[in-house]
Design a protein around this motif. Structure first.
Motif, PDB file in Angstrom:
ATOM      1  N   UNK A 106       0.829  -1.201   0.000  1.00 57.21           N
ATOM      2  CA  UNK A 106       0.000   0.000   0.000  1.00 57.21           C
ATOM      3  C   UNK A 106       0.866   1.256   0.000  1.00 57.21           C
ATOM      4  N   UNK A 107       1.890   1.265   0.869  1.00 58.83           N
ATOM      5  CA  UNK A 107       2.745   2.439   1.032  1.00 58.83           C
ATOM      6  C   UNK A 107       4.202   1.995   1.110  1.00 58.83           C
ATOM      7  N   UNK A 108       5.069   2.754   0.453  1.00 64.40           N
ATOM      8  CA  UNK A 108       6.517   2.576   0.560  1.00 64.40           C
ATOM      9  C   UNK A 108       7.067   3.885   1.088  1.00 64.40           C
ATOM     10  N   UNK A 109       7.909   3.805   2.122  1.00 63.57           N
ATOM     11  CA  UNK A 109       8.490   5.039   2.641  1.00 63.57           C
ATOM     12  C   UNK A 109       9.991   4.890   2.803  1.00 63.57           C
ATOM     13  N   UNK A 110      10.669   6.020   2.761  1.00 65.06           N
ATOM     14  CA  UNK A 110      12.110   6.072   2.953  1.00 65.06           C
ATOM     15  C   UNK A 110      12.453   7.431   3.548  1.00 65.06           C
ATOM     16  N   UNK A 111      13.640   7.527   4.104  1.00 63.40           N
ATOM     17  CA  UNK A 111      14.074   8.751   4.760  1.00 63.40           C
ATOM     18  C   UNK A 111      15.356   9.254   4.111  1.00 63.40           C
ATOM     19  N   UNK A 112      15.450  10.575   3.946  1.00 66.86           N
ATOM     20  CA  UNK A 112      16.596  11.180   3.283  1.00 66.86           C
ATOM     21  C   UNK A 112      16.915  12.512   3.946  1.00 66.86           C
ATOM     22  N   UNK A 113      18.206  12.838   4.010  1.00 70.26           N
ATOM     23  CA  UNK A 113      18.642  14.142   4.518  1.00 70.26           C
ATOM     24  C   UNK A 113      19.071  14.961   3.306  1.00 70.26           C
ATOM     25  N   UNK A 114      18.335  16.024   3.035  1.00 66.40           N
ATOM     26  CA  UNK A 114      18.596  16.836   1.847  1.00 66.40           C
ATOM     27  C   UNK A 114      18.277  18.292   2.115  1.00 66.40           C
ATOM     28  N   UNK A 115      18.959  19.157   1.383  1.00 71.94           N
ATOM     29  CA  UNK A 115      18.595  20.569   1.434  1.00 71.94           C
ATOM     30  C   UNK A 115      17.888  20.972   0.133  1.00 71.94           C
ATOM     31  N   UNK A 116      17.597  19.978  -0.725  1.00 73.92           N
ATOM     32  CA  UNK A 116      16.888  20.226  -1.991  1.00 73.92           C
ATOM     33  C   UNK A 116      15.723  19.249  -2.153  1.00 73.92           C
ATOM     34  N   UNK A 117      14.706  19.336  -1.282  1.00 73.13           N
ATOM     35  CA  UNK A 117      13.595  18.387  -1.369  1.00 73.13           C
ATOM     36  C   UNK A 117      12.853  18.447  -2.703  1.00 73.13           C
ATOM     37  N   UNK A 118      12.799  19.618  -3.327  1.00 69.18           N
ATOM     38  CA  UNK A 118      12.116  19.728  -4.619  1.00 69.18           C
ATOM     39  C   UNK A 118      12.823  18.913  -5.693  1.00 69.18           C
ATOM     40  N   UNK A 119      14.158  18.901  -5.646  1.00 68.02           N
ATOM     41  CA  UNK A 119      14.930  18.116  -6.626  1.00 68.02           C
ATOM     42  C   UNK A 119      14.755  16.620  -6.377  1.00 68.02           C
ATOM     43  N   UNK A 120      14.742  16.221  -5.110  1.00 63.49           N
ATOM     44  CA  UNK A 120      14.505  14.808  -4.776  1.00 63.49           C
ATOM     45  C   UNK A 120      13.134  14.382  -5.294  1.00 63.49           C
ATOM     46  N   UNK A 121      12.129  15.203  -5.069  1.00 62.25           N
ATOM     47  CA  UNK A 121      10.774  14.902  -5.527  1.00 62.25           C
ATOM     48  C   UNK A 121      10.722  14.833  -7.059  1.00 62.25           C
ATOM     49  N   UNK A 122      11.420  15.754  -7.708  1.00 58.70           N
ATOM     50  CA  UNK A 122      11.464  15.765  -9.174  1.00 58.70           C
ATOM     51  C   UNK A 122      12.027  14.447  -9.718  1.00 58.70           C
ATOM     52  N   UNK A 123      13.121  13.966  -9.115  1.00 61.28           N
ATOM     53  CA  UNK A 123      13.703  12.692  -9.550  1.00 61.28           C
ATOM     54  C   UNK A 123      12.772  11.518  -9.243  1.00 61.28           C
ATOM     55  N   UNK A 124      12.176  11.525  -8.059  1.00 63.11           N
ATOM     56  CA  UNK A 124      11.278  10.420  -7.680  1.00 63.11           C
ATOM     57  C   UNK A 124      10.059  10.330  -8.596  1.00 63.11           C
ATOM     58  N   UNK A 125       9.565  11.461  -9.039  1.00 67.46           N
ATOM     59  CA  UNK A 125       8.370  11.472  -9.894  1.00 67.46           C
ATOM     60  C   UNK A 125       8.627  10.866 -11.275  1.00 67.46           C
ATOM     61  N   UNK A 126       9.898  10.694 -11.644  1.00 72.83           N
ATOM     62  CA  UNK A 126      10.197  10.068 -12.931  1.00 72.83           C
ATOM     63  C   UNK A 126      10.146   8.547 -12.855  1.00 72.83           C
ATOM     64  N   UNK A 127      10.139   8.000 -11.632  1.00 73.12           N
ATOM     65  CA  UNK A 127      10.125   6.547 -11.462  1.00 73.12           C
ATOM     66  C   UNK A 127       8.726   6.002 -11.733  1.00 73.12           C
ATOM     67  N   UNK A 128       8.660   5.025 -12.608  1.00 77.07           N
ATOM     68  CA  UNK A 128       7.371   4.403 -12.915  1.00 77.07           C
ATOM     69  C   UNK A 128       7.197   3.082 -12.177  1.00 77.07           C
ATOM     70  N   UNK A 129       8.317   2.397 -11.899  1.00 78.81           N
ATOM     71  CA  UNK A 129       8.271   1.095 -11.249  1.00 78.81           C
ATOM     72  C   UNK A 129       9.388   0.992 -10.217  1.00 78.81           C
ATOM     73  N   UNK A 130       9.169   0.131  -9.208  1.00 78.89           N
ATOM     74  CA  UNK A 130      10.188  -0.198  -8.219  1.00 78.89           C
ATOM     75  C   UNK A 130      10.296  -1.716  -8.185  1.00 78.89           C
ATOM     76  N   UNK A 131      11.521  -2.221  -8.246  1.00 73.61           N
ATOM     77  CA  UNK A 131      11.731  -3.663  -8.163  1.00 73.61           C
ATOM     78  C   UNK A 131      11.678  -4.336  -9.523  1.00 73.61           C
ATOM     79  N   UNK A 132      11.727  -5.661  -9.490  1.00 79.04           N
ATOM     80  CA  UNK A 132      11.778  -6.444 -10.713  1.00 79.04           C
ATOM     81  C   UNK A 132      10.415  -6.749 -11.301  1.00 79.04           C
ATOM     82  N   UNK A 133      10.436  -7.394 -12.452  1.00 87.15           N
ATOM     83  CA  UNK A 133       9.235  -7.832 -13.175  1.00 87.15           C
ATOM     84  C   UNK A 133       8.318  -6.686 -13.577  1.00 87.15           C
ATOM     85  N   UNK A 134       8.919  -5.598 -14.031  1.00 86.41           N
ATOM     86  CA  UNK A 134       8.141  -4.454 -14.499  1.00 86.41           C
ATOM     87  C   UNK A 134       7.260  -4.830 -15.686  1.00 86.41           C
TER      88      UNK A 134
END
Length: 199
Positions: A106-134
């Motif tokens: 249902x939910x996947x979470x992770x923790x990160x220390x960053x001073x550019x959260x907008x850039x982290x979000x921008x990169x994450x939004x490009x991910x379509x799948x996580x893990x194998x068997x896409x």
């Protein structure tokens, strides 16, 4: 998603997204907006592994068929000969049926220390799948959001492969400190602080 054999590190996903953004060039994969942790055996990003909130687990059947196009090419090039009739029920051209464990999450979470959260979000939004068997549609990412961690979660980024044994909850394993985590070369002794120690 397919149940992963190894922990999935957030910085590994971000490195993959950065590489895709750079047209497949891995040169700048570690140029990420994440703070770094220096330990006695090297450095790692201050980004945790993914923590899954599974809803259910099930087993699915998968098949593995012979690649007919590839077979035709190697026959044409004289690499091998095949009988007049190819049997997928037996012999070296047999199709496989096997079973794999998948987790409904249902939910996947992770923790990160960053001073550019907008850039982290921008990169994450490009991910379509996580893990194998896409190709089977497993691991589809439906949405991504960032939230500021609570004070008691400030050290949760440490749930990852670390270059130093930072506390008693760490145990030594063989792995990589940085992506690509799937590559088996350059593995060293790392200290894993798994999510099992979090209440």
């Amino acid at each position: 998603m397919s149940k992963p054999d190894l922990p999935i590190h957030l910085d590994g996903l971000l490195s993959s997204a950065k590489t895709a953004e750079d047209g497949g060039d891995w040169t700048n994969q570690h140029d990420l907006p994440i703070e770094r942790f220096e330990g006695e055996n090297g450095w790692c990003f201050k980004a945790s592994t993914l923590r899954f909130s599974p809803v259910a687990q099930e087993v699915i059947a998968k098949t593995n068929k012979i690649d007919v196009t590839h077979l035709a090419e190697i026959v044409k090039n004289g690499v091998t000969k095949i009988p007049n009739k190819v049997s997928t029920a037996s012999g070296k051209y047999k199709a496989d049926l096997y079973f794999d464990s998948v987790v409904l999450v249902d939910v996947v979470e992770a923790y990160v220390v960053t001073d550019s959260p907008d850039r982290v979000l921008e990169l994450l939004k490009t991910l379509r799948f996580i893990g194998g068997n896409k190709g089977l549609g497993l691991g589809l990412v439906k949405s991504v959001q960032l939230a500021e961690a609570l004070k008691e979660e400030a050290d949760y980024w440490q749930h990852r492969f670390l270059p130093s044994e930072i506390d008693a909850d760490c145990h030594a394993v063989v792995g990589r400190l940085r992506s690509p985590y799937w590559k088996h070369d350059e593995q060293v002794i790392v200290y894993n602080k798994s999510w099992n120690v979090v209440p």
